[in-house]
Every structure is written in structure tokens, then in C-alpha cells.
Design a protein around this motif. Structure first.
Motif, PDB file in Angstrom:
ATOM      1  N   ASP A 146       0.830  -1.201   0.000  1.00 37.27           N
ATOM      2  CA  ASP A 146       0.000   0.000   0.000  1.00 37.27           C
ATOM      3  C   ASP A 146       0.866   1.253   0.000  1.00 37.27           C
ATOM      4  O   ASP A 146       2.084   1.177   0.198  1.00 37.27           O
ATOM      5  CB  ASP A 146      -0.996   0.003   1.177  1.00 37.27           C
ATOM      6  N   PHE A 147       0.224   2.396  -0.244  1.00 38.07           N
ATOM      7  CA  PHE A 147       0.944   3.659  -0.400  1.00 38.07           C
ATOM      8  C   PHE A 147       0.037   4.769   0.123  1.00 38.07           C
ATOM      9  O   PHE A 147      -1.085   4.940  -0.364  1.00 38.07           O
ATOM     10  CB  PHE A 147       1.241   3.862  -1.898  1.00 38.07           C
ATOM     11  N   LEU A 148       0.514   5.480   1.128  1.00 35.54           N
ATOM     12  CA  LEU A 148      -0.205   6.671   1.609  1.00 35.54           C
ATOM     13  C   LEU A 148       0.571   7.870   1.080  1.00 35.54           C
ATOM     14  O   LEU A 148       1.732   8.057   1.424  1.00 35.54           O
ATOM     15  CB  LEU A 148      -0.278   6.704   3.134  1.00 35.54           C
ATOM     16  N   VAL A 149      -0.090   8.661   0.252  1.00 38.83           N
ATOM     17  CA  VAL A 149       0.675   9.654  -0.499  1.00 38.83           C
ATOM     18  C   VAL A 149      -0.023  11.011  -0.573  1.00 38.83           C
ATOM     19  O   VAL A 149      -1.236  11.099  -0.741  1.00 38.83           O
ATOM     20  CB  VAL A 149       1.011   9.065  -1.910  1.00 38.83           C
ATOM     21  N   MET A 150       0.810  12.035  -0.435  1.00 36.29           N
ATOM     22  CA  MET A 150       0.336  13.420  -0.563  1.00 36.29           C
ATOM     23  C   MET A 150       0.432  13.821  -2.022  1.00 36.29           C
ATOM     24  O   MET A 150       1.435  13.527  -2.687  1.00 36.29           O
ATOM     25  CB  MET A 150       1.266  14.329   0.244  1.00 36.29           C
ATOM     26  N   MET A 151      -0.591  14.468  -2.511  1.00 38.30           N
ATOM     27  CA  MET A 151      -0.533  14.944  -3.893  1.00 38.30           C
ATOM     28  C   MET A 151      -1.434  16.152  -4.079  1.00 38.30           C
ATOM     29  O   MET A 151      -2.218  16.502  -3.196  1.00 38.30           O
ATOM     30  CB  MET A 151      -0.918  13.828  -4.866  1.00 38.30           C
ATOM     31  N   GLN A 152      -1.293  16.758  -5.234  1.00 39.60           N
ATOM     32  CA  GLN A 152      -2.143  17.868  -5.623  1.00 39.60           C
ATOM     33  C   GLN A 152      -3.599  17.387  -5.629  1.00 39.60           C
ATOM     34  O   GLN A 152      -3.892  16.299  -6.125  1.00 39.60           O
ATOM     35  CB  GLN A 152      -1.714  18.269  -7.038  1.00 39.60           C
ATOM     36  N   THR A 153      -4.502  18.195  -5.077  1.00 45.93           N
ATOM     37  CA  THR A 153      -5.905  17.785  -4.965  1.00 45.93           C
ATOM     38  C   THR A 153      -6.490  17.307  -6.295  1.00 45.93           C
ATOM     39  O   THR A 153      -7.198  16.303  -6.344  1.00 45.93           O
ATOM     40  CB  THR A 153      -6.758  18.972  -4.433  1.00 45.93           C
ATOM     41  N   GLU A 154      -6.177  18.024  -7.376  1.00 45.69           N
ATOM     42  CA  GLU A 154      -6.738  17.672  -8.687  1.00 45.69           C
ATOM     43  C   GLU A 154      -6.331  16.260  -9.115  1.00 45.69           C
ATOM     44  O   GLU A 154      -7.123  15.532  -9.713  1.00 45.69           O
ATOM     45  CB  GLU A 154      -6.268  18.661  -9.769  1.00 45.69           C
ATOM     46  N   VAL A 155      -5.096  15.890  -8.811  1.00 38.72           N
ATOM     47  CA  VAL A 155      -4.624  14.555  -9.202  1.00 38.72           C
ATOM     48  C   VAL A 155      -5.332  13.495  -8.355  1.00 38.72           C
ATOM     49  O   VAL A 155      -5.778  12.461  -8.866  1.00 38.72           O
ATOM     50  CB  VAL A 155      -3.087  14.444  -9.083  1.00 38.72           C
ATOM     51  N   ALA A 156      -5.485  13.788  -7.069  1.00 40.19           N
ATOM     52  CA  ALA A 156      -6.193  12.858  -6.188  1.00 40.19           C
ATOM     53  C   ALA A 156      -7.633  12.664  -6.664  1.00 40.19           C
ATOM     54  O   ALA A 156      -8.155  11.543  -6.681  1.00 40.19           O
ATOM     55  CB  ALA A 156      -6.172  13.386  -4.753  1.00 40.19           C
ATOM     56  N   GLN A 157      -8.256  13.758  -7.112  1.00 38.20           N
ATOM     57  CA  GLN A 157      -9.644  13.659  -7.594  1.00 38.20           C
ATOM     58  C   GLN A 157      -9.729  12.835  -8.872  1.00 38.20           C
ATOM     59  O   GLN A 157     -10.690  12.103  -9.098  1.00 38.20           O
ATOM     60  CB  GLN A 157     -10.220  15.062  -7.827  1.00 38.20           C
ATOM     61  N   ARG A 158      -8.698  12.941  -9.707  1.00 33.41           N
ATOM     62  CA  ARG A 158      -8.685  12.129 -10.927  1.00 33.41           C
ATOM     63  C   ARG A 158      -8.555  10.649 -10.590  1.00 33.41           C
ATOM     64  O   ARG A 158      -9.176   9.800 -11.212  1.00 33.41           O
ATOM     65  CB  ARG A 158      -7.535  12.568 -11.838  1.00 33.41           C
ATOM     66  N   ILE A 159      -7.752  10.349  -9.580  1.00 33.65           N
ATOM     67  CA  ILE A 159      -7.536   8.946  -9.214  1.00 33.65           C
ATOM     68  C   ILE A 159      -8.820   8.269  -8.752  1.00 33.65           C
ATOM     69  O   ILE A 159      -9.087   7.126  -9.099  1.00 33.65           O
ATOM     70  CB  ILE A 159      -6.429   8.844  -8.132  1.00 33.65           C
ATOM     71  N   VAL A 160      -9.647   8.985  -7.984  1.00 35.68           N
ATOM     72  CA  VAL A 160     -10.862   8.362  -7.447  1.00 35.68           C
ATOM     73  C   VAL A 160     -12.104   8.638  -8.310  1.00 35.68           C
ATOM     74  O   VAL A 160     -13.208   8.220  -7.951  1.00 35.68           O
ATOM     75  CB  VAL A 160     -11.144   8.805  -5.981  1.00 35.68           C
ATOM     76  N   ALA A 161     -11.922   9.300  -9.461  1.00 39.36           N
ATOM     77  CA  ALA A 161     -13.071   9.733 -10.278  1.00 39.36           C
ATOM     78  C   ALA A 161     -13.892   8.560 -10.813  1.00 39.36           C
ATOM     79  O   ALA A 161     -13.372   7.479 -11.082  1.00 39.36           O
ATOM     80  CB  ALA A 161     -12.578  10.598 -11.432  1.00 39.36           C
ATOM     81  N   LYS A 162     -15.174   8.821 -10.954  1.00 40.02           N
ATOM     82  CA  LYS A 162     -16.112   7.841 -11.514  1.00 40.02           C
ATOM     83  C   LYS A 162     -16.343   8.154 -12.991  1.00 40.02           C
ATOM     84  O   LYS A 162     -16.147   9.296 -13.428  1.00 40.02           O
ATOM     85  CB  LYS A 162     -17.452   7.932 -10.759  1.00 40.02           C
ATOM     86  N   PRO A 163     -16.790   7.131 -13.772  1.00 38.05           N
ATOM     87  CA  PRO A 163     -17.074   7.356 -15.197  1.00 38.05           C
ATOM     88  C   PRO A 163     -18.023   8.534 -15.416  1.00 38.05           C
ATOM     89  O   PRO A 163     -18.810   8.878 -14.534  1.00 38.05           O
ATOM     90  CB  PRO A 163     -17.728   6.050 -15.644  1.00 38.05           C
ATOM     91  N   ARG A 164     -17.951   9.105 -16.600  1.00 40.14           N
ATOM     92  CA  ARG A 164     -18.822  10.212 -17.019  1.00 40.14           C
ATOM     93  C   ARG A 164     -18.594  11.485 -16.215  1.00 40.14           C
ATOM     94  O   ARG A 164     -19.506  12.276 -16.009  1.00 40.14           O
ATOM     95  CB  ARG A 164     -20.311   9.825 -16.935  1.00 40.14           C
ATOM     96  N   THR A 165     -17.396  11.656 -15.686  1.00 36.81           N
ATOM     97  CA  THR A 165     -17.045  12.937 -15.066  1.00 36.81           C
ATOM     98  C   THR A 165     -15.826  13.465 -15.807  1.00 36.81           C
ATOM     99  O   THR A 165     -15.132  12.703 -16.470  1.00 36.81           O
ATOM    100  CB  THR A 165     -16.681  12.788 -13.572  1.00 36.81           C
ATOM    101  N   LYS A 166     -15.558  14.758 -15.664  1.00 33.29           N
ATOM    102  CA  LYS A 166     -14.436  15.294 -16.428  1.00 33.29           C
ATOM    103  C   LYS A 166     -13.084  14.887 -15.825  1.00 33.29           C
ATOM    104  O   LYS A 166     -12.065  14.920 -16.486  1.00 33.29           O
ATOM    105  CB  LYS A 166     -14.538  16.814 -16.604  1.00 33.29           C
TER     106      LYS A 166
END
Ligand code: SAH
Length: 274
Positions: free
Chosen positions: A127-147
Motif C-alpha cells: 500500500d501507499f499513503l501519499v500526498m498529492m495535488q488535490t486535482e490529481v487525487a480527484q482524478r484517481i478516485v473519479a467515476k465514469p462520465r465525469t471530467k
């Protein structure tokens, strides 16, 4: 010794002890864990990790900080003075004797290369607990049909269970970064339940179809040299655009095309991190 933050190394040091404590608490290190910290800097997280762990390994590129860390923590840490992207995590895991637990407040400009570097080392990392830019974190957890949904979402959700943990204010760092941050947990012991028969093909199809994000799947697959007659055999709707497909859809699609793997893997496609 004074240390001036180096912009080139993406140095934004945690200066709020409450935030550092919150990060390590969420990470929940256990004495027997093989923990590797990436980009320890001046040891804000390292010191807290060592309150529980008898030992940990750190990977730090900075020529001044690497020896300072060794001086500060002595035998309790192993310092790998190198670029994380050049470090074989499989070798580190071999030495450690157990899958690695990674943690890091890492430079924003190399977040995605590091995430792909970790994937390439699986199953060496648990596992990996990681700090990142909010936008990148949001992309990682994003669901289909979102930008936000794209290559990064699908690959990270395929190889792990990503979980957003909490937001971190810009003011928790020095120097203060231009972007806001979030802590995200990636659990590689819980990958997506459906398996691609050919990992490389799966990645190629995801990248190849998203390279032309506005195009339909039909056009994306044509770009991957999938013959028309093969297209008609597929169970997915070819008029959909890639962002309308779930991870399960991409796994199924790549498995339906596995007999064409050598041909598809040879096509030249536009690559993007999108
Ligand atoms: N974790 C510390 C430091 C964060 S700043 C804290 O939270 O305070 C990011 C750290 O990553 C810096 O120490 C920087 O020198 C280090 N770093 C930058 N590029 C790196 C690379 N390619 N490999 C390993 N470490 C790197």
C-alpha cells in the motif's frame, strides 16, 4: 546546518505537526511493517514513524538532506540516496522480506511517474499513503462520465483500491505551494476484482482510446488497428466515448481482444496521462 528549499526537487516541507501526526495516524504503522518513506526531506514524517517502527527505509535524492537524515536517525533508518524513479522497489522488497508499505509527501511534478513506477514493481508494494495535488487525487478516485475520469482513474482503480483521506491546507507547508493538497491511500492488496488476461494490452487499450478522448470507442479502436470485423464482435457499445466506460468495461473489452494482443501492442498511439 541550514537547508534552503530547492524548487527543482519539489520541496515543500510539512511544518504543521498536527498534519504530520494526522498522516502517520492514518497510515497506522505496525512494528513489523516494512515501511519505505519516499522524499523524507527533513524527517517530519520519519520521526513520527520511528515512534512506532524500530526501523524504516527512506529514499531521498537531495545531496544535503540524505546525509543529514542519516546523522539525525542513525541506525534506525536505511537511507537510499537516489532518485525514487531509479530505485528498484522489487529489490528493496527482496531485502525487506515482506511487501513494502510506502508513505510520502512527494514532489507534485513527479506524482504520476512515481505512481506508475510503483505499479511496475507490483506485487512488491502492499500500500501507499501519499500526498498529492488535490486535482490529481480527484482524478484517481473519479467515476465514469465525469471530467476528472481518465487513464489515471482507470489504472489506479484497476491496480488498487484508492481512498481519499483528507485535504491538507497549503499553509501546512513551507514554502507554501501554489496548489492545494490531499492525502490518498492506495491499497494494492485490493485490486479490481476482474482481471485482464494481458495487463499490457489492457493498459494499451485504455491509453489508446483515451488518447482520443473526444472520439468514440469505434474510432479509438480503429486507431489501435482493430479490424472492422472484430469490432462487430465486441459486447461494448462502440458509439460510447471512453469516459463512459467503467473499469469493468475496459477489462472485458481488453479480454475480448486478447487474441489480437501482438498486433494491438505494436500500434503507435498518442500517449497521455489524461
Ligand atoms: N516528506 C518531507 C519532504 C517533502 S518535500 C516533508 O513532508 O516535510 C519532497 C521531498 O522529496 C524533498 O525532500 C525532496 O528532496 C525529495 N525528492 C525530490 N525528488 C525526489 C526523487 N526523484 N526521489 C526521491 N526524493 C525526491
Amino acid at each position: 546546518m541550514m537547508h534552503r528549499a530547492k524548487k527543482s526537487l519539489g520541496q515543500n516541507f510539512l511544518q504543521d505537526p498536527n498534519v504530520s501526526q494526522k498522516i502517520v495516524k492514518v497510515f497506522d504503522p505496525k512494528p513489523g511493517d516494512s515501511v519505505v518513506e519516499i522524499g523524507p526531506g527533513k524527517g517530519a514524517l520519519t520521526a513520527l514513524l520511528l515512534q512506532t517502527l524500530p526501523h524504516c527505509t527512506v529514499i531521498e535524492l537531495d545531496n544535503e538532506l540524505a546525509p543529514m537524515l542519516k546523522e539525525q536517525f542513525g541506525e534506525r533508518i536505511t537511507v537510499i540516496h537516489d532518485d525514487i524513479l531509479n530505485v528498484s522497489l522489487s529489490d528493496v522488497r527482496q531485502t525487506a522480506g515482506a511487501p513494502l508499505r510506502l508513505i510520502g509527501n512527494i514532489p507534485y511534478n513527479i506524482t504520476t511517474p512515481i505512481l506508475f513506477h510503483v505499479i511496475d514493481a507490483l506485487p512488491a508494494v502492499s500500500d501507499f499513503l501519499v500526498m498529492m495535488q488535490t486535482e490529481v487525487a480527484q482524478r484517481i478516485v473519479a467515476k465514469p462520465r465525469t471530467k476528472e475520469y481518465g487513464i489515471l482513474s482507470i489504472l489506479m482503480q484497476y491496480y488498487s483500491t484508492p481512498k481519499m483521506q483528507f485535504a491538507v491546507s497549503r499553509n501546512s507547508f513551507f514554502p507554501v505551494p501554489n496548489v492545494s493538497s490531499a492525502i490518498i491511500h492506495l491499497d494494492y492488496t485490493a485490486p479490481f476484482p476482474d482481471k485482464a488476461a494481458d495487463d499490457r494490452l489492457f493498459r494499451k487499450i485504455v491509453r489508446g482510446t483515451f488518447g482520443k478522448r473526444r472520439k468514440t470507442l469505434r474510432n479509438g479502436l480503429k486507431g489501435l488497428d482493430v479490424p472492422a470485423v472484430e469490432l462487430e464482435r465486441l459486447s461494448v457499445d462502440l458509439e460510447l466515448r471512453p469516459e463512459e466506460l467503467s473499469v469493468a468495461d475496459f477489462v472485458r473489452l481488453s479480454n475480448e481482444l486478447v487474441h489480437l494482443a501482438p498486433q494491438i501492442l505494436n500500434t503507435v498511439t498518442e500517449e497521455s496521462d489524461g
